[in-house]
Write a protein that holds these residues in place. Structure first.
Motif, short mmCIF file in Angstrom:
data_model
loop_
_atom_site.label_atom_id
_atom_site.label_comp_id
_atom_site.label_asym_id
_atom_site.label_seq_id
_atom_site.Cartn_x
_atom_site.Cartn_y
_atom_site.Cartn_z
N LEU A 16 85.42 38.67 149.30
CA LEU A 16 83.97 38.75 149.10
C LEU A 16 83.48 37.75 148.06
O LEU A 16 82.40 37.18 148.20
CB LEU A 16 83.58 40.18 148.71
CG LEU A 16 83.64 41.17 149.89
CD1 LEU A 16 83.55 42.61 149.40
CD2 LEU A 16 82.52 40.88 150.89
N ARG B 167 76.78 38.43 158.65
CA ARG B 167 76.23 39.49 157.79
C ARG B 167 75.31 40.38 158.62
O ARG B 167 74.31 39.93 159.17
CB ARG B 167 75.44 38.92 156.61
CG ARG B 167 74.97 40.03 155.65
CD ARG B 167 74.02 39.52 154.59
NE ARG B 167 72.77 39.07 155.20
CZ ARG B 167 71.88 38.29 154.59
NH1 ARG B 167 72.10 37.85 153.37
NH2 ARG B 167 70.77 37.92 155.22
N GLY C 36 82.72 46.07 153.96
CA GLY C 36 81.46 46.76 153.68
C GLY C 36 81.20 47.92 154.62
O GLY C 36 82.12 48.64 155.01
N HIS D 20 85.60 49.08 156.14
CA HIS D 20 85.97 48.14 155.08
C HIS D 20 87.48 47.92 155.02
O HIS D 20 88.24 48.89 154.82
CB HIS D 20 85.45 48.71 153.76
CG HIS D 20 85.71 47.84 152.57
ND1 HIS D 20 85.07 46.64 152.37
CD2 HIS D 20 86.55 48.01 151.51
CE1 HIS D 20 85.49 46.10 151.23
NE2 HIS D 20 86.39 46.92 150.69
N THR E 225 79.77 45.86 149.09
CA THR E 225 78.84 44.89 149.69
C THR E 225 77.37 45.28 149.57
O THR E 225 76.50 44.48 149.91
CB THR E 225 79.12 44.72 151.20
OG1 THR E 225 78.96 46.00 151.82
CG2 THR E 225 80.52 44.19 151.46
N ARG F 244 77.17 44.89 156.20
CA ARG F 244 78.55 44.68 156.63
C ARG F 244 78.77 43.19 156.74
O ARG F 244 77.92 42.47 157.25
CB ARG F 244 78.77 45.33 158.00
CG ARG F 244 80.09 44.89 158.65
CD ARG F 244 80.28 45.54 160.02
NE ARG F 244 81.58 45.18 160.58
CZ ARG F 244 81.74 44.30 161.59
NH1 ARG F 244 80.70 43.71 162.15
NH2 ARG F 244 82.94 44.03 162.04
N ILE F 245 79.91 42.72 156.24
CA ILE F 245 80.30 41.32 156.36
C ILE F 245 81.50 41.26 157.30
O ILE F 245 82.43 42.05 157.18
CB ILE F 245 80.72 40.73 154.98
CG1 ILE F 245 79.60 40.87 153.94
CG2 ILE F 245 81.18 39.28 155.14
CD1 ILE F 245 78.46 39.93 154.10
#
Ligand code: MD6
Ligand code: FE
Length: 213
Positions: free
Chosen positions: A34, A121, A149, A172, A200, A204-205
């Motif tokens: 991250l 993202r 995330g 995650h 995050t 959500r990434i």
């Protein structure tokens, strides 16, 4: 803590021939990953790409590595230049390269060297409609997909668009590795539910590594 009868940490759950979900594989590396996302987006900012049909995508995207995935009115393609800045994409961070390589190896795909990382993202409501990943030159290489995330529901279908799909929750630290016989299977991401994740915030990434060139 997952429920008592769910798969244990580190389990490899087969999704289809050639596709496997590695639960928690990126959990330990998540803070480092991250931090690297912050570095990448400081250079190549998030943007909502336009589809060939003229719609703005709900998912914000950027890339790092030698090649980046882009979409505009002319179609989808990989490009060595970020169209927004007219410059190469940021370099692939070492932590990204290692995660992609190690996850691929754990799934049985040794020697994976990605040249492209699409960084997605999702904010609440963002989704990805059913698609195949077929803009890469080499379908022999797998795709490694890292979830960070907020959790999301991923639909994993078949070779044909109408094939029945199974749903899997990605949380995650989960990693999906996907190649071989299911490399061109259809898949989708359902709209992200609102929430707050300690790592995050309200999003959500997803990191998706490919060998595109
Ligand atoms: C996502 N992922 O998880 C979107 N494609 O946000 C994908 O579209 C994807 O996870 C190919 C292989 C793995 C993926
Ligand atoms: Fe995809």
């Amino acid at each position: 803590m997952r429920d008592l009868f769910a798969a244990e940490e580190g389990d490899a759950l087969p999704l289809a021939p050639g596709a496997v979900l590695l639960r928690d594989f990126a959990l330990a590396a998540a803070p480092e990953l991250l931090l690297a996302v912050v570095g990448v987006t400081a250079e190549a900012p998030w943007r909502h790409l336009e589809t060939p049909g003229g719609f703005g995508m709900s998912v914000a995207m950027t890339n790092c590595g030698a090649l980046g995935w882009v979409s505009d009115r002319t179609g989808y393609r990989y490009d060595a230049t970020d169209p927004l800045r007219g410059k190469p994409w940021p370099a692939l961070p070492d932590a990204f390269r290692e995660m992609a390589h190690d996850a691929a190896a754990a799934a049985g795909y040794g020697g994976f060297v990605p040249d492209a990382c699409l960084v997605n993202r999702y904010e609440p409501g963002a989704r990805l409609s059913l698609h195949q990943d077929r803009d890469e030159h080499d379908y022999g290489a797998p795709i490694v997909s890292v979830s960070l995330g907020l959790p999301v529901t991923f639909l994993f279908g078949g070779a044909a668009r109408v094939d029945k799909s199974r749903r899997v929750s990605l949380v995650h630290g989960d990693v999906v590795v996907w190649g071989g016989p299911s490399r061109l299977h259809h898949h989708a991401v359902l709209p992200l539910a609102d929430g707050e994740h300690p790592a995050t915030g309200r999003c959500r990434i997803n990191l998706t590594f490919r060998k595109a060139g």
